[in-house]
Each structure stands twice: as C-alpha cells, then as structure tokens.
Design an enzyme around this catalytic site. Structure first.
Site, PDB file in Angstrom:
ATOM      1  N   HIS A 308       0.852  -1.186   0.000  1.00 38.33           N
ATOM      2  CA  HIS A 308       0.000   0.000   0.000  1.00 38.33           C
ATOM      3  C   HIS A 308       0.882   1.229   0.000  1.00 38.33           C
ATOM      4  O   HIS A 308       1.928   1.235   0.643  1.00 38.33           O
ATOM      5  CB  HIS A 308      -0.895   0.013   1.250  1.00 38.33           C
ATOM      6  CG  HIS A 308      -2.041   0.953   1.136  1.00 38.33           C
ATOM      7  ND1 HIS A 308      -1.930   2.289   1.424  1.00 38.33           N
ATOM      8  CD2 HIS A 308      -3.315   0.751   0.708  1.00 38.33           C
ATOM      9  CE1 HIS A 308      -3.088   2.865   1.192  1.00 38.33           C
ATOM     10  NE2 HIS A 308      -3.944   1.969   0.757  1.00 38.33           N
ATOM     11  N   ASP A 365      -7.972  -5.130   0.237  1.00 34.35           N
ATOM     12  CA  ASP A 365      -8.548  -5.931  -0.846  1.00 34.35           C
ATOM     13  C   ASP A 365      -8.225  -7.415  -0.750  1.00 34.35           C
ATOM     14  O   ASP A 365      -8.815  -8.216  -1.480  1.00 34.35           O
ATOM     15  CB  ASP A 365      -8.034  -5.412  -2.203  1.00 34.35           C
ATOM     16  CG  ASP A 365      -8.622  -4.061  -2.523  1.00 34.35           C
ATOM     17  OD1 ASP A 365      -9.823  -3.900  -2.288  1.00 34.35           O
ATOM     18  OD2 ASP A 365      -7.876  -3.184  -2.979  1.00 34.35           O
TER      19      ASP A 365
HETATM   20  N1  ACO Z   1       4.068  -7.756  -4.799  1.00 32.14           N
HETATM   21  C1  ACO Z   1       5.399  -7.758  -4.946  1.00 32.14           C
HETATM   22  N2  ACO Z   1       6.200  -6.685  -4.766  1.00 32.14           N
HETATM   23  C2  ACO Z   1       5.597  -5.544  -4.435  1.00 32.14           C
HETATM   24  C3  ACO Z   1       4.214  -5.438  -4.266  1.00 32.14           C
HETATM   25  C4  ACO Z   1       3.428  -6.611  -4.457  1.00 32.14           C
HETATM   26  N3  ACO Z   1       2.120  -6.585  -4.302  1.00 32.14           N
HETATM   27  N4  ACO Z   1       3.878  -4.175  -3.943  1.00 32.14           N
HETATM   28  C5  ACO Z   1       5.032  -3.488  -3.915  1.00 32.14           C
HETATM   29  N5  ACO Z   1       6.072  -4.311  -4.208  1.00 32.14           N
HETATM   30  C6  ACO Z   1       7.498  -3.948  -4.213  1.00 32.14           C
HETATM   31  C7  ACO Z   1       7.856  -3.097  -5.434  1.00 32.14           C
HETATM   32  O1  ACO Z   1       8.266  -3.886  -6.501  1.00 32.14           O
HETATM   33  C8  ACO Z   1       8.952  -2.236  -4.889  1.00 32.14           C
HETATM   34  O2  ACO Z   1      10.122  -3.031  -4.826  1.00 32.14           O
HETATM   35  P1  ACO Z   1      11.573  -2.323  -5.005  1.00 32.14           P
HETATM   36  O3  ACO Z   1      11.704  -1.367  -3.857  1.00 32.14           O
HETATM   37  O4  ACO Z   1      12.523  -3.470  -4.957  1.00 32.14           O
HETATM   38  O5  ACO Z   1      11.545  -1.637  -6.335  1.00 32.14           O
HETATM   39  C9  ACO Z   1       8.524  -1.981  -3.431  1.00 32.14           C
HETATM   40  O6  ACO Z   1       7.712  -3.110  -3.072  1.00 32.14           O
HETATM   41  C10 ACO Z   1       7.747  -0.687  -3.253  1.00 32.14           C
HETATM   42  O7  ACO Z   1       6.631  -0.734  -4.140  1.00 32.14           O
HETATM   43  P2  ACO Z   1       6.032   0.522  -4.908  1.00 32.14           P
HETATM   44  O8  ACO Z   1       5.439   0.054  -6.208  1.00 32.14           O
HETATM   45  O9  ACO Z   1       7.041   1.618  -4.954  1.00 32.14           O
HETATM   46  O10 ACO Z   1       4.869   0.945  -3.951  1.00 32.14           O
HETATM   47  P3  ACO Z   1       3.737   1.954  -4.313  1.00 32.14           P
HETATM   48  O11 ACO Z   1       3.430   2.689  -3.065  1.00 32.14           O
HETATM   49  O12 ACO Z   1       4.056   2.748  -5.523  1.00 32.14           O
HETATM   50  O13 ACO Z   1       2.534   0.983  -4.749  1.00 32.14           O
HETATM   51  C11 ACO Z   1       0.705  -0.456  -4.662  1.00 32.14           C
HETATM   52  C12 ACO Z   1       1.523   0.592  -3.913  1.00 32.14           C
HETATM   53  C13 ACO Z   1       0.277   0.081  -6.037  1.00 32.14           C
HETATM   54  C14 ACO Z   1      -0.568  -0.732  -3.863  1.00 32.14           C
HETATM   55  C15 ACO Z   1       1.558  -1.730  -4.813  1.00 32.14           C
HETATM   56  O14 ACO Z   1       1.924  -2.215  -3.550  1.00 32.14           O
HETATM   57  C16 ACO Z   1       0.829  -2.823  -5.614  1.00 32.14           C
HETATM   58  O15 ACO Z   1       0.885  -2.815  -6.853  1.00 32.14           O
HETATM   59  N6  ACO Z   1       0.121  -3.758  -4.901  1.00 32.14           N
HETATM   60  C17 ACO Z   1      -0.647  -4.769  -5.581  1.00 32.14           C
HETATM   61  C18 ACO Z   1      -1.966  -4.169  -6.092  1.00 32.14           C
HETATM   62  C19 ACO Z   1      -2.953  -3.946  -4.956  1.00 32.14           C
HETATM   63  O16 ACO Z   1      -3.121  -4.767  -4.069  1.00 32.14           O
HETATM   64  N7  ACO Z   1      -3.616  -2.776  -5.007  1.00 32.14           N
HETATM   65  C20 ACO Z   1      -4.618  -2.384  -4.009  1.00 32.14           C
HETATM   66  C21 ACO Z   1      -4.138  -1.229  -3.195  1.00 32.14           C
HETATM   67  S1  ACO Z   1      -5.239  -0.868  -1.875  1.00 32.14           S
HETATM   68  C22 ACO Z   1      -6.429   0.067  -2.551  1.00 32.14           C
HETATM   69  O17 ACO Z   1      -6.344   0.696  -3.570  1.00 32.14           O
HETATM   70  C23 ACO Z   1      -7.688   0.143  -1.784  1.00 32.14           C
END
Ligand code: ACO
Length: 436
Positions: A308, A365
């Site tokens: 998140h 979610d």
């Molecule tokens: N699975 C694997 N790796 C992940 C995940 C995941 N679900 N989420 C983040 N990471 C990793 C990224 O690859 C990144 O790794 P790095 O530092 O080695 O490059 C690190 O964790 C940070 O991730 P970011 O993408 O920078 O985090 P951001 O805050 O931009 O994204 C998000 C948040 C979009 C929710 C992301 O965690 C994601 O895509 N999750 C899966 C989709 C999801 O569940 N969305 C629902 C969100 S809740 C809502 O909207 C109500």
C-alpha cells in the site's frame, strides 16, 4: 486546526528563502511551498505525489506507519463495531455522528432519493452484454446531471444537501439494476421500509420466482465492509474527485470521475483482481512459484492484495476483514478453499524478507473478495461494491473542497521535450525517412 510554527530555510544559488512549516492537529508537518516559484523560479517535482499534501482536510486521519485510520477522529474499528454505514456516511459528510433525529432525517432523505429517473432505466438496454458494471456505473452517474440539474458548486445549500444524498442513494440503485440486467432478470425497485444495506441486498437478490430472505448476518457484514471502505483521505479516486471538482464541474460528473479512477487494478479494481489471482494460484497449485515471480524484478507479476502506498504496517481495514471472514464463513457454514490459500499466502510472505523489508502487508482488498463471494456477489461487481462504499467519502471531500474555495487544480511540470524546431526541419527529417 493547523498551526504555522516554524520555518525552513532553502538556499538556492545566491538566494535564501524561508518556507513556513504547517503543522496539522496530529502533528503532521508540511513545508508550504506555495510561494516558492514566485520567490525563486523553482517548482517542486514529485511524480505520483508520493510526498505531496494536496490540501488541508478535516475528514480522515491515517498514520500508515502505525496502522491508524480514523474518520473525523473516530477509530475505524470502533465505527465498524458500533455504527451503521448510514451513520458513517453522515459522519463523513457532516463532521459528527448523527443524533437520533438527524439519523431519521438523513435516512428519509436517502430513501426519498433512492429511485432512479424512469427514463434512465432504458439506458441499461444499450450497453453490450458483458459490459463491466464499473463502466456502466460511471456512465450512468455522469448522465445523472442531465436528469437532476442544479448540482454545480454555486447552487443553494439545500440543493447541495439533496444532490449529495441523491448520489449516495441512487448509485446503489444503479449498481443493483446493472447487475439484474447483466443476468437477464427483472429489476427490483428500492423499498422505503428497508435499511440502506438491506435495500441493496434485496435489489440484488430478490426475484419474482425466488423471494430473497434478508439475512441479518449479511446486512451486518455489508455495513462493516461499506464502513471500512467509506473514506481513505487523498487516494487516487478522491484526488480525482477533488481535482475535477476544482474546475467547478457538477457533482455527478465529479463522482463519475472518481468511479473511473477506482476501476483501475492498482486501486479499487484490485479486489476483483485478487480473487482472480487466488483462483489462478489455487488451480496451479504451486504457490512458491508465484511468490518467486512476485519477488523477481524482471517479472511484472505482483502479489495482488499486498502493499500500500500509505500503510507500511498492517492495514487496519485488512485486520477487520480478516476477522469478519472467519466469523461469517463459520456462521454460514461456507468452506472456501480460497480462504485457506489466502491464509497460506499471508503466513508465507510474512516470514519472507522481501516482503518484510518492503513493509508489504495484506491490504484491504486481500480478504474482501472472499467475503463478497460468500455473500453471493459476483466478481465483476466487487469494484462496484467498493464504489458504493466510497461515495460518502467522495461527497465529503467534494463538499470540503468547495467550501474551502480551492483554486482550480493545475500542477506545473518540468518540460523535457525538444527545444524549438522549425516545421521545415521536421519535414526534411520525415523525407529522409521516406515518410512523405
Ligand atoms: N508484490 C510484490 N512486490 C511488491 C508489491 C506486491 N504486491 N507491492 C510493492 N512491491 C514492491 C515493489 O516492486 C517495490 O520493490 P523495489 O523497492 O525493490 O523496487 C517496493 O515493493 C515498493 O513498491 P512501490 O510500487 O514503490 O509501492 P507503491 O506505493 O508505488 O505501490 C501499490 C503501492 C500500487 C498498492 C503496490 O503495492 C501494488 O501494486 N500492490 C498490488 C496491487 C494492490 O493490491 N492494489 C490495491 C491497493 S489498496 C487500494 O487501492 C484500496
């Protein structure tokens, strides 16, 4: 209220400027850079607004490090346990929980505005079979401005009050109608004798040949699910609502923009995507393979329902949903192998340094889809459920934004394109490439 206590100093070339530091009621500190460009010619760059507070707000407080979420100061767990969704909608929109009279008046307003204009009903016939209900919802809400005028920001307080109640109430009717159309059943109209959540379940599941028994457990659960999704401060869809609303667009077009933003798989669309991913992992059977894929930088695969932007601790909403999952499935005697799989995934990743180091916990979610499935809600309606729940939040932010007289949202950019060119240079270039 926020205070301005200290200042930060920024040195740039031969200039030194003082920037006020504003402090929120919970101690959040922000650098006020609104005068920076005027004084120095500098703008700030923050793609994705990861470090930008776009407004002052009194609605919702989140501390992502500590896993805290409060609406108007009240912890989410307290609201989920003791309030109804209508109470919470009132709280978000009006600033405090309703008195008995206020609750009755608000419920009456929602009831009076629950019926969709009959001419709009025919719109449903024009959508292709299989159209996603989120697209139908956004279109129908956008069209509401044509049927219910007087929703611009300069209208009377009474019109605003009615329009806000109407959008909260009618979207529920539209959602249920869209579902009924999609399965080829006659629509079920809203009833004034039913509570908000009971009404929705009845419109979804009642049928002329199979009268729906409104289960108190399902009504209670839906209240909880709607409450925990009702607001989440400046997320993508709320930001869309505030940004689009700042152009003084009518309320319905503004809410339609919020619905569209929510439909994305990285936002509200995640609850449907989570279930599809759980089904895929379940069918494949090799969980370790998917965990490896999620950790592989060269693989776009992500474990959906984890991570998140704001929470770097356990999402307090996910904790509530996980407990509700246990309770509801036990009470209804439903065994869902996807819940077992979800537990296995959570247990595995919570011991894995990749997820631990990046503070990737289950988000709201991860478990909601399992509950919606157990309630008989089809997967393509999951994001619609989120949208229904988020309406009071969007409405509250829209009202706050218009009452603050927010300037039209208009960020700056750093231009990195071509410097000045002549038309003839480009034509010569194209001729060389034999494009003309
Ligand atoms: N699975 C694997 N790796 C992940 C995940 C995941 N679900 N989420 C983040 N990471 C990793 C990224 O690859 C990144 O790794 P790095 O530092 O080695 O490059 C690190 O964790 C940070 O991730 P970011 O993408 O920078 O985090 P951001 O805050 O931009 O994204 C998000 C948040 C979009 C929710 C992301 O965690 C994601 O895509 N999750 C899966 C989709 C999801 O569940 N969305 C629902 C969100 S809740 C809502 O909207 C109500």
């Amino acid at each position: 209220m926020m205070t301005k206590k200290s200042e930060a100093t920024l040195k740039f070339e031969d200039k030194e400027v003082s920037l006020p530091v504003v402090i929120g009621t919970e101690g959040d500190k922000g650098l006020d850079i609104s005068g920076l460009r005027k004084e120095t010619g500098l703008v700030t760059i923050d793609p994705g607004f990861v470090n930008t507070a776009s407004c002052f707000s009194q609605i919702t407080y989140i501390d992502g490090e500590k896993g805290i979420l409060r609406y108007r100061g009240i912890p989410i767990a307290d609201l989920a346990e003791k309030a109804t969704f209508v109470d919470v909608a009132y709280l978000l929109v009006h600033g405090a929980l309703p008195s008995e009279k206020e609750r009755m008046d608000f419920s009456m307003l929602l009831n009076r505005n629950s019926l969709l204009h009959e001419d709009m009903r025919h719109f449903f016939d024009s959508f292709p079979k299989g159209a996603h209900p989120m697209h139908i919802l956004a279109t129908m809400v956008n069209a509401m401005a044509a049927f219910y005028p007087n929703v611009d920001v300069n209208t009377t307080a009474r019109n605003i009050e009615h329009s806000c109640a109407r959008v909260i109430s009618i979207v529920r009717t539209i959602a249920a109608f869209a579902y009924k159309k999609s399965i080829g059943e006659p629509i079920v109209y809203p009833r004034h004798d039913l509570s908000y959540c009971a009404n929705f379940l009845n419109m979804m599941f009642d049928s002329p040949v199979r009268p729906y028994h409104i289960s108190p457990e399902a009504v209670r659960l839906l209240n909880v699910l709607f409450i925990i999704h009702a607001d989440h401060e400046q997320n993508c869809s709320t930001t869309a609502v505030r940004a689009i609303g700042s152009a003084q667009v009518n309320l319905y077009a503004t809410i339609a923009a919020g619905i569209s933003a929510l439909s994305g798989p990285l936002h509200g669309g995640a609850n449907q995507a989570v279930i599809e991913q759980l089904q895929m992992i379940h069918a494949d059977g090799d969980l370790d393979k998917f965990i490896r894929k999620a950790k592989d930088k060269n693989d776009p695969f992500r474990l959906l329902g984890f991570g998140h932007r704001v929470y770097k601790a356990y999402d307090p909403r996910a904790e509530i949903v996980r407990n509700e999952c246990e309770k509801y499935l036990a009470a209804t005697g439903i065994h869902d192998p996807l819940l077992d799989l979800a537990h296995r995934i959570e247990d595995t990743v919570r011991k894995d340094s990749y997820f631990i180091d990046r503070h990737l916990y289950p988000n709201v979610d991860f478990y909601t889809g399992i509950l919606y499935r157990a309630m008989g809600i089809p997967e393509n309606m999951f994001t619609v459920m989120f949208a229904l729940a988020r309406l009071p939040g969007w409405v509250a932010h829209w009202r706050e934004m218009i009452s603050d007289n927010t300037k039209i949202v208009r960020p700056r950019q750093i231009y990195v394109g071509r410097t000045q060119q002549e038309v003839s240079d480009d034509l010569e270039h194209c001729a060389k490439l034999h494009l003309i």
